[in-house]
Every structure is written in C-alpha cells, then in structure tokens.
Design an enzyme around this catalytic site. Structure first.
Site, PDB file in Angstrom:
ATOM      1  N   CYS A  15       0.737  -1.186   0.133  1.00  0.00           N
ATOM      2  CA  CYS A  15      -0.025  -0.012  -0.006  1.00  0.00           C
ATOM      3  C   CYS A  15       0.671   1.437   0.358  1.00  0.00           C
ATOM      4  O   CYS A  15       1.616   1.395  -1.553  1.00  0.00           O
ATOM      5  CB  CYS A  15      -1.474  -0.280   1.145  1.00  0.00           C
TER       6      CYS A  15
ATOM      7  N   GLU B 155      -1.834  -8.668   4.106  1.00  0.00           N
ATOM      8  CA  GLU B 155      -1.507  -8.012   5.968  1.00  0.00           C
ATOM      9  C   GLU B 155      -3.368  -8.702   6.413  1.00  0.00           C
ATOM     10  O   GLU B 155      -3.255  -9.738   7.636  1.00  0.00           O
ATOM     11  CB  GLU B 155      -0.839  -7.176   6.138  1.00  0.00           C
TER      12      GLU B 155
ATOM     13  N   HIS C  88      -3.933  -4.698   0.575  1.00  0.00           N
ATOM     14  CA  HIS C  88      -3.057  -4.967   1.520  1.00  0.00           C
ATOM     15  C   HIS C  88      -3.144  -6.312   1.998  1.00  0.00           C
ATOM     16  O   HIS C  88      -4.409  -7.167   2.764  1.00  0.00           O
ATOM     17  CB  HIS C  88      -4.359  -4.657   2.749  1.00  0.00           C
TER      18      HIS C  88
END
Ligand code: MN
Length: 249
Positions: free
Chosen positions: A118, A225, A223
């Site tokens: 990002c 994660e 993202h």
C-alpha cells in the site's frame, strides 16, 4: 560462559526482515499491525520492527537485515516527488518519509529484497524515481474509477486486478486475474525507471509493480496482511518475499 537460547541451528538459515512502523505523533508511539509480522513469521522469517530514528541510523541497520518490508500508512509528502501538497493530499509523517525512502534506496542499492505494501508500493516507487497520484479521485476521471476505498471488512476482496503473466505477482496467484481488497486514495502514476507495472485494476489504476531485473523489489497496492488469515492464497506474496530474502542471505 556461553549458552544457546534457541537450540536449533536452522534458525541461522532464517532471514532477518525489518518492517517499517507507523508513527503516532500525538501519543509518541511507533506501531505496526500484527498481520504484517505474523505473515512473515508464518513464512519462516525472523522479524524486527524498524523505528524511524535519527538520520544515518538506516545505514547501520541495513547491513544486518536480509530484506525490508515497507508497510501501509499515511500519504507521502509530495515534496519527495517534486510536487507541492494539494488540499487532497492526506496526513503526512515526515520522519517516516525520510526513514523509508532512505531504507528503500539503501536496500535497493545493496541488492536486498524489498516488499512494499500500500503506502509501501508508493514509497518504493518514489524512492527510486517514480511519481504517484496525490489523490486518484481528483486527478483521474472519477466517473471511470472503481471504488478503491472500500467500506467492506478489511479481509474482503472488493475489486479485480489483471496480472501480467511475466511477473512475481503472477507466480503467487497463478492466475491472470485475482480479487484484492482496496484501501487507498493514492496510486502509482509514473513507474520508476527499471520497474514495470505488473497488475492493474480495470480502471487502469496500477495495483502492483516490480523491478525488471533479478533483484526482488515488489510493490502491491492492496493489503495482503489483512487477507491471509481468511484465505491462505494471500500469504503467497509473503512466502515469495521471505524466500527471496533467504536466497540472498
Ligand atoms: Mn485498489
């Protein structure tokens, strides 16, 4: 006297990866969301958090690291890509800008793998000479734009991307299309020299970049994660990065 804290020699083969942190200037905190370091740990890495300290600190740190992950966060001060800040640019974090741009340059020059997520794709691109949109809604035709600031839960893939077959992102997904989450109002504009865009949304917004040569330098706009715990496919990007860091050790 010497002693072993960990009695397993295999730890020596684990790469040590540094992850940049967010800064809360009001509270005096540095912070990092768990999804980043847990994904790296699950992929076989040792992880240290990189705080933005005094200038020159990065030079000392980088020697010890086998790779760096540039994490998500606020906007970059446009001064770093030769522009004034418009009203539509968001919060900035000056110490983090300085630290991460320096880290990206040093890691790249030193041949150490870099993964940008990002804000991290934007930092990677700007550090190596590219530019970004300060705000896509203002600077790209809004009527043609997809919703890149989703209201759905963080793990939910809200738009598609088209993936270049000759890319490291393709190696992770194994498909020319994938769905990803989206929490950004900025995006890569001019790709840094030596890099190529490897994934785009259907509105043309760049969703991934990578260095064209052998060196591992990859940025993704989504993202992973916050997605991998729901769907292991999104862990592949971390696994590939950790593997690159292991090979370069
Ligand atoms: Mn997006």
């Amino acid at each position: 006297m010497s002693f072993k804290i960990i009695g397993d020699d295999s730890v020596k083969s684990m790469p040590l990866i540094g992850v940049s942190c967010g800064i809360d200037y009001d509270k005096g905190f540095s912070y990092l969301k768990q999804g980043y370091y847990r994904a790296l740990q699950k992929s076989g890495a040792l992880v240290v958090l990189l705080t933005a300290d005094e200038e020159g600190y990065e030079n000392k740190l980088i020697e010890r690291l086998d790779g760096i992950l540039l994490s998500g966060g606020p906007d970059i001060d446009p001064v770093h890509f030769g522009e004034e800040s418009y009203t539509f640019n968001g919060n900035i974090s000056p110490d983090r800008d300085r630290q991460e741009i320096e880290l990206a340059k040093l890691a790249f020059a030193g041949g150490k793998p870099i993964l940008g997520i990002c804000r991290g794709i934007q930092v990677l691109n700007v550090a190596l000479g590219g530019t970004i949109y300060q705000d896509i809604k203002t600077q790209v035709n809004e009527n043609k734009l997809l919703k890149h600031d989703q209201d759905a839960p963080v793990w939910y893939p809200s738009h598609s991307i088209m993936i270049n077959k000759e890319s490291r992102v393709y190696e992770c997904f194994g498909e020319e299309t994938a769905r990803v989450n989206s929490f950004h109002h900025q995006a890569v504009k001019d790709v840094a020299q030596g890099f190529k865009a490897t994934a785009q949304a259907s509105d043309g917004i760049i969703e991934a970049i990578e260095y064209i040569g052998d060196q591992y330098a990859v940025g993704v706009q989504w993202h992973p994660e916050t997605m991998w715990e729901k769907d292991n496919m999104y862990l592949e990007i971390f696994k590939a990065f950790v593997k690159a860091c292991s090979e370069d050790k």
